[in-house]
Design a protein around this motif. Structure first.
Motif, short mmCIF file in Angstrom:
data_model
loop_
_atom_site.label_atom_id
_atom_site.label_comp_id
_atom_site.label_asym_id
_atom_site.label_seq_id
_atom_site.Cartn_x
_atom_site.Cartn_y
_atom_site.Cartn_z
N VAL A 97 0.80 -1.31 0.04
CA VAL A 97 0.03 0.00 0.07
C VAL A 97 0.78 1.17 0.02
N PRO A 98 0.75 2.29 -1.20
CA PRO A 98 1.86 3.14 -1.22
C PRO A 98 1.72 4.19 -0.10
N THR A 99 0.59 4.47 0.49
CA THR A 99 0.47 5.47 1.51
C THR A 99 0.88 5.14 3.11
N LEU A 100 1.11 3.71 3.02
CA LEU A 100 1.51 3.39 4.50
C LEU A 100 3.09 2.99 4.50
N THR A 101 3.61 3.12 5.64
CA THR A 101 5.23 2.77 5.90
C THR A 101 5.44 1.26 5.73
N ALA A 102 6.69 1.14 5.51
CA ALA A 102 7.10 -0.42 5.53
C ALA A 102 6.48 -1.07 6.78
N GLU A 103 6.56 -0.55 7.87
CA GLU A 103 6.08 -1.06 9.28
C GLU A 103 4.58 -1.41 9.07
N GLN A 104 3.95 -0.41 8.70
CA GLN A 104 2.39 -0.32 8.66
C GLN A 104 2.05 -1.51 7.58
N ASN A 105 2.71 -1.62 6.27
CA ASN A 105 2.52 -2.60 5.33
C ASN A 105 2.51 -3.83 6.02
N ILE A 106 3.90 -4.16 6.73
CA ILE A 106 4.17 -5.51 7.27
C ILE A 106 2.99 -5.91 8.46
N HIS A 124 12.34 -10.00 15.04
CA HIS A 124 12.90 -11.20 14.57
C HIS A 124 13.12 -11.14 13.02
N VAL A 125 11.88 -11.25 12.35
CA VAL A 125 11.78 -11.20 11.04
C VAL A 125 12.27 -9.83 10.20
N VAL A 126 12.07 -8.72 10.98
CA VAL A 126 12.39 -7.44 10.42
C VAL A 126 14.11 -7.44 10.41
N ASP A 127 14.71 -8.03 11.57
CA ASP A 127 16.07 -8.04 11.47
C ASP A 127 16.65 -9.11 10.58
N VAL A 128 16.27 -10.14 10.48
CA VAL A 128 16.66 -11.31 9.45
C VAL A 128 16.60 -10.81 7.98
N ARG A 132 15.54 -3.19 9.42
CA ARG A 132 15.25 -2.39 10.53
C ARG A 132 15.11 -0.91 10.52
N ASP A 133 16.24 -0.40 9.37
CA ASP A 133 16.46 1.11 9.23
C ASP A 133 15.56 1.52 8.21
N ARG A 134 14.52 0.78 7.67
CA ARG A 134 13.59 1.08 6.41
C ARG A 134 12.21 1.34 7.06
N LEU A 135 11.92 0.90 8.33
CA LEU A 135 10.41 0.64 8.67
C LEU A 135 9.68 1.98 8.67
N ARG A 136 10.28 3.25 8.63
CA ARG A 136 9.49 4.36 8.41
C ARG A 136 9.26 4.98 7.12
N GLY A 145 14.40 -4.42 -4.28
CA GLY A 145 14.80 -5.57 -3.14
C GLY A 145 14.08 -5.43 -1.92
N GLN A 146 13.97 -4.29 -1.50
CA GLN A 146 13.72 -3.66 -0.24
C GLN A 146 12.06 -3.87 -0.20
N GLN A 147 11.34 -3.38 -1.29
CA GLN A 147 9.95 -3.73 -1.35
C GLN A 147 9.58 -5.10 -1.21
N GLN A 148 10.37 -5.92 -1.85
CA GLN A 148 10.09 -7.44 -1.91
C GLN A 148 10.47 -7.95 -0.59
N ARG A 149 11.38 -7.53 0.14
CA ARG A 149 11.47 -8.11 1.60
C ARG A 149 10.33 -7.66 2.38
N VAL A 150 9.81 -6.44 2.26
CA VAL A 150 8.63 -6.07 3.01
C VAL A 150 7.56 -6.81 2.74
N ALA A 151 7.31 -7.33 1.44
CA ALA A 151 6.27 -8.23 1.31
C ALA A 151 6.45 -9.40 1.83
#
Ligand code: ADP
Ligand code: ADP
Length: 232
Positions: A97-106, A124-128, A132-136, A145-151
């Motif tokens: 969802v484009p309007t939500l942060t990575a954390e909110q999407n997760i 744990h999932v976020v660290d693996v 961590r530094d992309r959540l906001r 690649g980061q988007q894919q990891r968020v998915a």
């Protein structure tokens, strides 16, 4: 009892001269705790099979059984609830969802299901996955690649019984792709989840316990345990 069963599933798009037989009587079971890759040439029916298994697309004939529930014939409401409670998706197009942060999407699947996140598991999932530094950040501020990891994180955090992944490593470099696949495999081993993954990539498929090859809408062959754990 398999986690998911396709029983004589056929799928025809269109009709008459324009009819496309995307699946021709596919019967296959996916065991609980198994990581299965579906391979085959473009147009062989991989995406259609996965969409039918996930109840995202209706079958023309045959049955799909998820756990003890036959999903063929279920209404949209019932299907939506079943997916929300039991199924995670990692799709190539991310569907973030484009309007939500990575954390909110997760956390969105848990939010929608009205469930409280398990904070330790989230961390744990976020660290693996190195998020961590992309959540906001919002999706537009993340690399492919980061988007894919968020998915991927979104699919895992809710601990669904079943994960459907369509080319989950398609946009990742091989190192990160390997990490995502190893992570999926560990989560299958530790939590008895069921993963069905469509991929063109033999390296990605080598992380699976079983590879099914489709051709012209039918299963041509399969390999069980193509590689041992020691390979990766
Ligand atoms: P794959 O994922 O293996 O590339 P697909 O499942 O996407 O294969 O497609 C299988 C066949 O069904 C192809 O011939 C494709 O063109 C056709 N097809 C897939 N989706 C549709 C659709 N919505 N409408 C018409 N034909 C479709
Ligand atoms: P993938 O990259 O997973 O193989 P595609 O790009 O083939 O996916 O298809 C993307 C979407 O378009 C899917 O939802 C599929 O059902 C649909 N689709 C594929 N082929 C056709 C087609 N010939 N006509 C209409 N829709 C199609």
């Amino acid at each position: 009892v398999p986690a998911i069963t396709a029983d004589g599933v056929s799928k025809v798009y269109g009709s008459g001269d324009a009819a496309v037989h995307a699946l021709r009587g596919v019967s296959v079971g996916f065991a609980r705790g198994a990581f299965t890759a579906i391979m085959g040439p473009s147009g062989s029916g991989k995406s259609t099979l996965m969409h039918c298994l996930a109840g995202l697309d209706t079958v023309t004939s045959g049955r799909i059984i998820l756990g003890d529930a036959e999903i063929t014939g279920m209404g949209d409401r019932q299907l939506t609830m079943l997916r929300r409670d039991r199924v995670g998706f990692v799709f190539q197009s991310f569907n973030l969802v484009p309007t939500l942060t990575a954390e909110q999407n997760i956390l969105l699947p848990l939010e929608l299901a009205g469930r409280k996140p398990d904070r330790a598991w989230f961390d744990h999932v976020v660290d693996v996955l190195g998020l961590r530094d992309r959540l906001r950040h919002r999706p537009s501020e993340l690399s492919g690649g980061q988007q894919q990891r968020v998915a991927c994180a979104r699919a895992i955090v809710a601990r669904p019984d079943v994960i459907f992944a369509d080319e989950p490593t398609g946009n990742l470099d091989s190192r990160v792709g390997g990490e995502v696949l190893a992570f999926l495999r560990t989560s299958v081993r530790e939590m008895g989840q069921t993963i069905v993954m469509v991929t063109h990539d033999p390296v990605a498929a080598s992380y699976a316990d079983r590879v099914i090859f489709l051709r012209d809408g039918a299963i041509m062959s399969e390999i069980v345990e193509p590689t041992s754990d020691s390979v990766h």
